[in-house]
Design a protein around this motif. Structure first.
Motif, PDB file in Angstrom:
ATOM      1  N   HIS A   1      -5.245  14.743   1.058  1.00 10.60           N
ATOM      2  CA  HIS A   1      -4.501  14.894   2.302  1.00 10.60           C
ATOM      3  C   HIS A   1      -3.810  16.248   2.298  1.00 10.60           C
ATOM      4  O   HIS A   1      -3.071  16.574   1.361  1.00 10.60           O
ATOM      5  CB  HIS A   1      -3.470  13.771   2.446  1.00 10.60           C
ATOM      6  N   GLY A   2      -4.079  17.021   3.346  1.00 14.39           N
ATOM      7  CA  GLY A   2      -3.463  18.344   3.422  1.00 14.39           C
ATOM      8  C   GLY A   2      -3.932  19.278   2.321  1.00 14.39           C
ATOM      9  O   GLY A   2      -3.213  20.188   1.925  1.00 14.39           O
ATOM     10  N   GLY A   3      -5.165  19.052   1.828  1.00 11.94           N
ATOM     11  CA  GLY A   3      -5.692  19.898   0.759  1.00 11.94           C
ATOM     12  C   GLY A   3      -5.151  19.563  -0.622  1.00 11.94           C
ATOM     13  O   GLY A   3      -5.474  20.253  -1.587  1.00 11.94           O
ATOM     14  N   VAL A   4      -4.336  18.502  -0.730  1.00  7.92           N
ATOM     15  CA  VAL A   4      -3.743  18.123  -2.016  1.00  7.92           C
ATOM     16  C   VAL A   4      -4.326  16.780  -2.434  1.00  7.92           C
ATOM     17  O   VAL A   4      -4.370  15.836  -1.652  1.00  7.92           O
ATOM     18  CB  VAL A   4      -2.197  18.031  -1.916  1.00  7.92           C
ATOM     19  N   ALA A   5      -4.816  16.702  -3.674  1.00 10.07           N
ATOM     20  CA  ALA A   5      -5.405  15.464  -4.185  1.00 10.07           C
ATOM     21  C   ALA A   5      -4.317  14.420  -4.420  1.00 10.07           C
ATOM     22  O   ALA A   5      -3.206  14.733  -4.841  1.00 10.07           O
ATOM     23  CB  ALA A   5      -6.166  15.737  -5.480  1.00 10.07           C
ATOM     24  N   GLY A   6      -4.662  13.189  -4.130  1.00  9.39           N
ATOM     25  CA  GLY A   6      -3.727  12.090  -4.339  1.00  9.39           C
ATOM     26  C   GLY A   6      -4.501  10.785  -4.438  1.00  9.39           C
ATOM     27  O   GLY A   6      -5.696  10.769  -4.717  1.00  9.39           O
ATOM     28  N   ALA A   7      -3.822   9.680  -4.201  1.00  9.32           N
ATOM     29  CA  ALA A   7      -4.471   8.372  -4.324  1.00  9.32           C
ATOM     30  C   ALA A   7      -3.847   7.391  -3.351  1.00  9.32           C
ATOM     31  O   ALA A   7      -2.637   7.427  -3.090  1.00  9.32           O
ATOM     32  CB  ALA A   7      -4.348   7.842  -5.749  1.00  9.32           C
TER      33      ALA A   7
ATOM     34  N   ILE B   1       0.860  -1.179   0.000  1.00 11.70           N
ATOM     35  CA  ILE B   1       0.000   0.000   0.000  1.00 11.70           C
ATOM     36  C   ILE B   1       0.897   1.229   0.000  1.00 11.70           C
ATOM     37  O   ILE B   1       1.813   1.331   0.830  1.00 11.70           O
ATOM     38  CB  ILE B   1      -0.941   0.009   1.213  1.00 11.70           C
ATOM     39  N   PHE B   2       0.618   2.135  -0.926  1.00 14.13           N
ATOM     40  CA  PHE B   2       1.373   3.396  -0.923  1.00 14.13           C
ATOM     41  C   PHE B   2       0.449   4.546  -1.282  1.00 14.13           C
ATOM     42  O   PHE B   2      -0.636   4.342  -1.857  1.00 14.13           O
ATOM     43  CB  PHE B   2       2.580   3.328  -1.873  1.00 14.13           C
ATOM     44  N   PHE B   3       0.859   5.745  -0.902  1.00 11.54           N
ATOM     45  CA  PHE B   3       0.079   6.960  -1.143  1.00 11.54           C
ATOM     46  C   PHE B   3       0.889   7.854  -2.065  1.00 11.54           C
ATOM     47  O   PHE B   3       2.085   8.078  -1.833  1.00 11.54           O
ATOM     48  CB  PHE B   3      -0.201   7.664   0.187  1.00 11.54           C
ATOM     49  N   GLN B   4       0.233   8.349  -3.141  1.00 10.13           N
ATOM     50  CA  GLN B   4       0.921   9.209  -4.093  1.00 10.13           C
ATOM     51  C   GLN B   4       0.199  10.544  -4.228  1.00 10.13           C
ATOM     52  O   GLN B   4      -1.031  10.609  -4.169  1.00 10.13           O
ATOM     53  CB  GLN B   4       1.041   8.516  -5.453  1.00 10.13           C
ATOM     54  N   GLN B   5       0.975  11.591  -4.394  1.00  7.27           N
ATOM     55  CA  GLN B   5       0.478  12.925  -4.710  1.00  7.27           C
ATOM     56  C   GLN B   5       1.316  13.494  -5.845  1.00  7.27           C
ATOM     57  O   GLN B   5       2.551  13.377  -5.826  1.00  7.27           O
ATOM     58  CB  GLN B   5       0.555  13.851  -3.489  1.00  7.27           C
ATOM     59  N   HIS B   6       0.632  14.086  -6.834  1.00  3.58           N
ATOM     60  CA  HIS B   6       1.308  14.628  -8.014  1.00  3.58           C
ATOM     61  C   HIS B   6       2.153  13.561  -8.709  1.00  3.58           C
ATOM     62  O   HIS B   6       3.201  13.865  -9.290  1.00  3.58           O
ATOM     63  CB  HIS B   6       2.180  15.823  -7.645  1.00  3.58           C
TER      64      HIS B   6
END
Length: 540
Positions: free
Chosen positions: A314-320, A230-235
């Motif tokens: 998260h933190g107002g920034v879209a991610g997945a 499981i990982f979280f990505q932003q941008h």
């Protein structure tokens, strides 16, 4: 503005409410006190001017009395000016009283006090008119008498106006005090309610924060302990990886991957699809379905995974939030399983092929056997036995050529079987074969007895219905009726003579037909039709 909003957010909503309530209550108390200070200044201004007016009047009175008593040299200068200055002081008192003209709760008091001050002023003007000015009294004794009478009246009016002013301002002060007490009590209650609300809100916030912390801890424990990566990505870059994700990508720690491009960790053939999925999640805020992809480990090897992702902010920034499962071993197992199934398919086909060939050998042996006999009865028996063997061989041939080894299409099988029977036994007969064969798929456990049953009934028709004839009609139908199959064989021959042969057990063929029907868990019945008509009804 952002800093102010951030500050208020940091100190909490309940604290903001308490602070604002305190500021508001302080402002109202200040306004009440400021209003009373204004009224108090007015009160002091009126009293001060009234005191100065009386002082000026007394000075004028004393000097005038000395003047009229014969002490002219000492008391003549400026005595009339004192009376004039006393009236000016009263005018100043009226001007000081002016702010209270429209004040709520003092409108009537203003009218009365101003009337008293005006009467006091007129009394002073009347008294000064007797001793000063062109119309003054020339008789000194009478002038002195008028002076003393006017002074007494002035003192009476001064006492009246002073009493009225004190009374009115005491009432006003009492009203101010009452208003202050009520306001302070109300705001004290408001502050108490706000404080209680703030306390309850703070307690609820602490409970919510505690629950949120516990939920986050459970979620982190679940994420950290799961076997899936499981990982979280932003941008499009790694922000977080669980231990399984670190191991999947072949890293020693999350720091080796955090901040790097997610796209670079996938097979080049998957780059276009992965980039589109990242845009779908980050820009359209849509989840993407499970998809099989290959990831590139840090050591350069590739691993096959199934990847699914959902949008997360998260933190107002879209991610997945992305879940990846290593299916390398499963793919290997599937490959081995497919190979094994293929081997079994080949083996089953070979078995059916060999059984069919062995049955063909048996048929050839029977042909050799009955070719050596001259007995027509023996030849007939061999041919009927050959037909039964051929019906079983045809089933194995159908299975050998079929893609499905579990089920046999009985419509196709029956058509071929009838064709073989007519070729073997219908020579010299102009046979019209009428069929109504519905696609019915049976397993081999029911297909074999059903095929033998068709063979027995059709052979029986050729033997008994068409004997000694040059033409005939044979009707065969096979249909589904709910959870049952109906097989009907009908010829246009003379039909059964006497009792139904199954009941009488007169022939081997019909005995076999009865036994085969029992194997099918069915029922063999005679139709109410001309000629020989037999129906077999059995379940799937």
């Amino acid at each position: 503005m952002k800093r102010i909003a951030k500050f208020f957010t940091s100190i909490g909503a309940s604290t903001c409410i308490v602070v604002l309530a305190a500021i508001g209550s302080s402002g109202i108390i200040w306004w009440v006190n400021e209003s009373w200070s204004t009224d108090n200044r007015t009160y002091l201004g009126v009293l001060d001017n009234l005191r100065l007016a009386r002082s000026e009047l007394l000075n004028g009175y004393l000097l005038t009395e000395k003047h009229l008593s014969g002490e002219r040299e000492l008391a003549d200068s400026g005595r009339c000016a004192y009376f004039e200055q006393a009236t000016w002081r009263i005018d100043d008192a009226l001007a000081a009283l002016e702010p209270l003209r429209t004040k709520s709760g003092f409108r009537n008091g203003y009218r009365i006090v101003s009337e008293y001050l005006t009467a006091y002023k007129e009394t002073i003007l009347k008294t000064s008119g007797h001793v000063c000015g062109p119309s003054r009294q020339t008789n000194e004794s009478l002038a002195l008498l008028e002076l003393r009478r006017g002074m007494g009246e002035a003192e009476t009016r001064h006492a009246r106006v002073s009493t009225e002013i004190h009374s009115r301002f005491r009432a006003l002060a009492k009203r101010h005090d009452t208003s202050s007490i009520v306001l302070i009590a109300c705001w004290g209650g408001v502050l108490l309610l706000v404080a209680a609300g703030s306390f309850l809100a703070a307690r609820k916030r602490r409970q919510t924060e505690k629950a949120l912390t516990e939920s986050e801890q459970r979620f982190r424990l679940l994420v950290e302990s799961t076997q899936d990566a499981i990982f979280f990505q932003q941008h499009g870059r790694f922000v977080y990886l669980n231990p399984a994700g670190v191991a999947l990508f072949g890293a020693n720690s999350p720091e080796e991957l955090i901040g790097t491009s997610v796209l670079e960790r996938f097979h080049p053939d998957d780059h276009a699809a992965v980039a589109e999925r990242i845009r779908t999640i980050n820009e359209r805020k849509m989840a993407v379905p499970l998809r099989e992809e290959q990831i590139l480990r840090l050591d350069g090897s590739f691993v096959t995974v199934e990847v699914a992702a959902v949008p997360v902010t998260h933190g107002g920034v879209a991610g997945a939030l992305v879940q990846a499962r290593d299916i390398t071993e499963r793919k290997k197992s599937e490959t081995r399983l497919l190979a094994s199934l293929h081997e079994k398919d080949v083996l089953i086909k070979e078995v059916h092929h060999r059984v069919k060939n062995n049955l063909q050998i048996i048929i050839s042996l029977m042909n050799l056997q009955y070719s050596e006999t001259d007995s027509p009865q023996e030849t007939e028996r061999f041919k009927r036995l050959e037909g039964r063997v051929r019906s079983m061989a045809l089933i194995h041939e159908q299975l050998y050529r079929s893609e499905d080894f579990a089920l046999i299409d009985m419509a196709d099988y029956t058509a071929k079987l009838l064709s073989q029977i007519s070729q073997a036994m219908g020579s010299g007969i102009a046979l019209r074969l009428e069929t109504d064969l519905e696609s019915v798929h049976l397993g081999i456990d029911k297909a074999v007895p059903c095929g033998l049953l068709v063979n027995e009934l059709a052979t029986n028709a050729f033997k008994h219905a068409f004997a000694g004839r040059d033409s005939g009609v044979l009707r065969v139908s096979l249909n589904k009726e709910g959870q049952h199959v109906r097989l009907r064989v009908h010829d246009d021959g003379p039909g059964f003579q006497g009792a139904f042969p199954v009941a009488s057990a007169g022939t081997l063929g019909m005995l076999l037909a009865g036994e085969l029907t029992r194997q099918l868990d069915g029922e063999l019945v005679r139709c109410a039709e001309e000629g020989a008509c037999v129906e077999v009804i059995f379940p799937f």
